[in-house]
Design an enzyme around this catalytic site. Sequence first.
Site, PDB file in Angstrom:
ATOM      1  N   SER A 278     -92.791  13.800  -1.870  1.00 20.18           N
ATOM      2  CA  SER A 278     -93.950  14.648  -1.556  1.00 20.18           C
ATOM      3  C   SER A 278     -94.546  15.296  -2.800  1.00 20.18           C
ATOM      4  O   SER A 278     -93.854  16.048  -3.496  1.00 20.18           O
ATOM      5  CB  SER A 278     -93.538  15.813  -0.646  1.00 20.18           C
ATOM      6  OG  SER A 278     -93.145  15.349   0.593  1.00 20.18           O
TER       7      SER A 278
ATOM      8  N   HIS B 148     -98.268  11.883   0.363  1.00 24.03           N
ATOM      9  CA  HIS B 148     -97.596  10.596   0.136  1.00 24.03           C
ATOM     10  C   HIS B 148     -98.665   9.509   0.147  1.00 24.03           C
ATOM     11  O   HIS B 148     -99.173   9.160   1.202  1.00 24.03           O
ATOM     12  CB  HIS B 148     -96.591  10.290   1.249  1.00 24.03           C
ATOM     13  CG  HIS B 148     -95.388  11.180   1.219  1.00 24.03           C
ATOM     14  ND1 HIS B 148     -94.148  10.734   0.845  1.00 24.03           N
ATOM     15  CD2 HIS B 148     -95.247  12.480   1.497  1.00 24.03           C
ATOM     16  CE1 HIS B 148     -93.282  11.726   0.907  1.00 24.03           C
ATOM     17  NE2 HIS B 148     -93.926  12.800   1.302  1.00 24.03           N
TER      18      HIS B 148
ATOM     19  N   HIS C 141     -90.217   8.761   6.513  1.00 24.21           N
ATOM     20  CA  HIS C 141     -89.133   9.657   6.898  1.00 24.21           C
ATOM     21  C   HIS C 141     -88.708   9.387   8.343  1.00 24.21           C
ATOM     22  O   HIS C 141     -89.489   8.865   9.135  1.00 24.21           O
ATOM     23  CB  HIS C 141     -89.603  11.116   6.819  1.00 24.21           C
ATOM     24  CG  HIS C 141     -90.130  11.502   5.472  1.00 24.21           C
ATOM     25  ND1 HIS C 141     -91.417  11.212   5.081  1.00 24.21           N
ATOM     26  CD2 HIS C 141     -89.545  12.151   4.440  1.00 24.21           C
ATOM     27  CE1 HIS C 141     -91.598  11.654   3.847  1.00 24.21           C
ATOM     28  NE2 HIS C 141     -90.489  12.227   3.427  1.00 24.21           N
TER      29      HIS C 141
ATOM     30  N   TYR D 291     -88.499  11.635  10.575  1.00 20.74           N
ATOM     31  CA  TYR D 291     -89.320  12.448  11.480  1.00 20.74           C
ATOM     32  C   TYR D 291     -90.661  11.795  11.831  1.00 20.74           C
ATOM     33  O   TYR D 291     -91.344  12.227  12.742  1.00 20.74           O
ATOM     34  CB  TYR D 291     -89.538  13.873  10.940  1.00 20.74           C
ATOM     35  CG  TYR D 291     -90.273  13.961   9.624  1.00 20.74           C
ATOM     36  CD1 TYR D 291     -91.642  13.721   9.533  1.00 20.74           C
ATOM     37  CD2 TYR D 291     -89.593  14.294   8.461  1.00 20.74           C
ATOM     38  CE1 TYR D 291     -92.309  13.800   8.316  1.00 20.74           C
ATOM     39  CE2 TYR D 291     -90.251  14.386   7.246  1.00 20.74           C
ATOM     40  CZ  TYR D 291     -91.614  14.134   7.182  1.00 20.74           C
ATOM     41  OH  TYR D 291     -92.263  14.210   5.989  1.00 20.74           O
ATOM     42  N   GLU D 292     -91.027  10.737  11.107  1.00 18.75           N
ATOM     43  CA  GLU D 292     -92.250  10.014  11.462  1.00 18.75           C
ATOM     44  C   GLU D 292     -91.989   9.042  12.612  1.00 18.75           C
ATOM     45  O   GLU D 292     -92.909   8.386  13.089  1.00 18.75           O
ATOM     46  CB  GLU D 292     -92.783   9.261  10.243  1.00 18.75           C
ATOM     47  CG  GLU D 292     -93.295  10.192   9.156  1.00 18.75           C
ATOM     48  CD  GLU D 292     -93.666   9.460   7.877  1.00 18.75           C
ATOM     49  OE1 GLU D 292     -94.742   8.853   7.849  1.00 18.75           O
ATOM     50  OE2 GLU D 292     -92.881   9.495   6.925  1.00 18.75           O
TER      51      GLU D 292
ATOM     52  N   ALA E  20     -88.893  16.607  -2.727  1.00 14.34           N
ATOM     53  CA  ALA E  20     -89.112  18.048  -2.676  1.00 14.34           C
ATOM     54  C   ALA E  20     -88.027  18.597  -1.759  1.00 14.34           C
ATOM     55  O   ALA E  20     -87.709  17.976  -0.740  1.00 14.34           O
ATOM     56  CB  ALA E  20     -90.483  18.328  -2.088  1.00 14.34           C
TER      57      ALA E  20
ATOM     58  N   MET F 218     -85.487  16.339   3.774  1.00 16.62           N
ATOM     59  CA  MET F 218     -85.615  15.470   4.952  1.00 16.62           C
ATOM     60  C   MET F 218     -85.683  13.981   4.565  1.00 16.62           C
ATOM     61  O   MET F 218     -86.216  13.174   5.315  1.00 16.62           O
ATOM     62  CB  MET F 218     -86.885  15.844   5.726  1.00 16.62           C
ATOM     63  CG  MET F 218     -86.968  17.315   6.122  1.00 16.62           C
ATOM     64  SD  MET F 218     -88.567  17.716   6.837  1.00 16.62           S
ATOM     65  CE  MET F 218     -88.461  19.520   6.914  1.00 16.62           C
ATOM     66  N   SER F 219     -85.157  13.635   3.399  1.00 16.94           N
ATOM     67  CA  SER F 219     -85.326  12.243   2.950  1.00 16.94           C
ATOM     68  C   SER F 219     -84.127  11.776   2.136  1.00 16.94           C
ATOM     69  O   SER F 219     -83.032  12.315   2.253  1.00 16.94           O
ATOM     70  CB  SER F 219     -86.597  12.147   2.097  1.00 16.94           C
ATOM     71  OG  SER F 219     -86.440  12.868   0.887  1.00 16.94           O
TER      72      SER F 219
ATOM     73  N   ASN G  51     -89.328  25.457  -2.738  1.00 14.58           N
ATOM     74  CA  ASN G  51     -89.359  26.743  -2.022  1.00 14.58           C
ATOM     75  C   ASN G  51     -87.928  27.220  -1.856  1.00 14.58           C
ATOM     76  O   ASN G  51     -87.000  26.406  -1.884  1.00 14.58           O
ATOM     77  CB  ASN G  51     -90.005  26.545  -0.632  1.00 14.58           C
ATOM     78  CG  ASN G  51     -89.308  25.471   0.168  1.00 14.58           C
ATOM     79  OD1 ASN G  51     -89.511  24.272  -0.048  1.00 14.58           O
ATOM     80  ND2 ASN G  51     -88.443  25.885   1.076  1.00 14.58           N
TER      81      ASN G  51
ATOM     82  N   HIS H  56     -95.654  23.595   4.508  1.00  8.35           N
ATOM     83  CA  HIS H  56     -95.776  22.354   3.726  1.00  8.35           C
ATOM     84  C   HIS H  56     -96.732  22.577   2.549  1.00  8.35           C
ATOM     85  O   HIS H  56     -96.558  21.988   1.477  1.00  8.35           O
ATOM     86  CB  HIS H  56     -96.276  21.225   4.633  1.00  8.35           C
ATOM     87  CG  HIS H  56     -96.326  19.885   3.949  1.00  8.35           C
ATOM     88  ND1 HIS H  56     -95.211  19.264   3.421  1.00  8.35           N
ATOM     89  CD2 HIS H  56     -97.366  19.049   3.690  1.00  8.35           C
ATOM     90  CE1 HIS H  56     -95.563  18.109   2.869  1.00  8.35           C
ATOM     91  NE2 HIS H  56     -96.864  17.963   3.016  1.00  8.35           N
TER      92      HIS H  56
HETATM   93  N1  HPA Z   1     -86.304  22.276   4.068  1.00  4.74           N
HETATM   94  C1  HPA Z   1     -86.329  20.948   4.318  1.00  4.74           C
HETATM   95  N2  HPA Z   1     -87.067  20.108   3.628  1.00  4.74           N
HETATM   96  C2  HPA Z   1     -87.807  20.586   2.618  1.00  4.74           C
HETATM   97  C3  HPA Z   1     -87.832  21.962   2.310  1.00  4.74           C
HETATM   98  C4  HPA Z   1     -87.036  22.846   3.078  1.00  4.74           C
HETATM   99  O1  HPA Z   1     -86.990  24.067   2.864  1.00  4.74           O
HETATM  100  N3  HPA Z   1     -88.688  22.092   1.265  1.00  4.74           N
HETATM  101  C5  HPA Z   1     -89.156  20.871   0.954  1.00  4.74           C
HETATM  102  N4  HPA Z   1     -88.625  19.949   1.774  1.00  4.74           N
END
Ligand code: HPA
Length: 294
Positions: A41, A72, A96, A98-99, A126, A224-225, A248, A260
């Site tokens: 990302s 992406h 991912h 989740y898609e 990320a 998540m990847s 973050n 996001h």
């Molecule tokens: N959690 C899960 N996936 C992420 C995060 C997060 O805080 N930041 C970027 N991808």
Amino acid sequence: MAAKRKTAAKRSAEFLRASRTAKFILAKTKLRPAIGLVLGSGLGAFADELSSATRIPYTKIPDFPRSTVAGHAGQLVIGKLDDSKIPVAVMQGRVHLYEGYSSREVAFPMRVLGRMGIRAVIVTNAAGAINRDYSQGALVILRDHINLQGTNPLIGPNDENCGPRFPDMSQAYHKPFRESAFIEAKRLGIEVHEGVYAAMTGPSFETPAEIRCLKTIGADLVGMSTVPEVIVARQMGIRVCGISCATNMAAGVLDQPLTHEEVIETTARVQRQFVALLRAVIPHLAADVGTARQ
Ligand code: HPA
């Protein structure tokens, strides 16, 4: 016949599809990279700076899953790193769980990279920082991961042509690559750490209680990847270097909601450093595995 012959395992449909897709891609370029990258990302800028580049949108690649997330781009770029002329194959964007894709589908492009002759990959993402020593925007070299996605890309019948039924994961992230990445980041004056990545499915961010739980079990980062790709890479004997951008602080670390947009803003801010680190690390990977059939 006296000589013992090793019986070749019957090639699975997936192996044949990956081989066909690899052939399709290689027919579009004269380059024969041994090094692959997966850009997560907001981290796609590296691929914009390659020379002699061939760019193929995922939608044009047979059997490739398509990414649907903002940030992406969804294309494969094969080109040369300007200064060193090292050929690389870069996935600018990934899909991912989740898609709606299965773990096996998510990892299919890694199979294709393997069939193209890739022997070392840099996987990037990320991630949320669980470890409070990390600042927002820090880069973290992955030492290990924890798969909490509740699935595995190798579930189902195994084709020995793809690799062993029970691949070893004790050195998932190649130690010499970790060391090189760490040294190069320090040399470039980038804030860098080593850490353990926990993979969740998403797409909802975690709750503060989940983050406390992940911290307890030894995770420094959450995302998540990456994990399905790394499992398939290791099964194929591809050496892996993992780099996260801590975009973050994870849920509950600060008293503010996660978005996001924040993830994308942070990656945009560190993009230049990130590209510099990738450029600096790639020659180490090339020295380790060679630059293949170029
Ligand atoms: N959690 C899960 N996936 C992420 C995060 C997060 O805080 N930041 C970027 N991808």
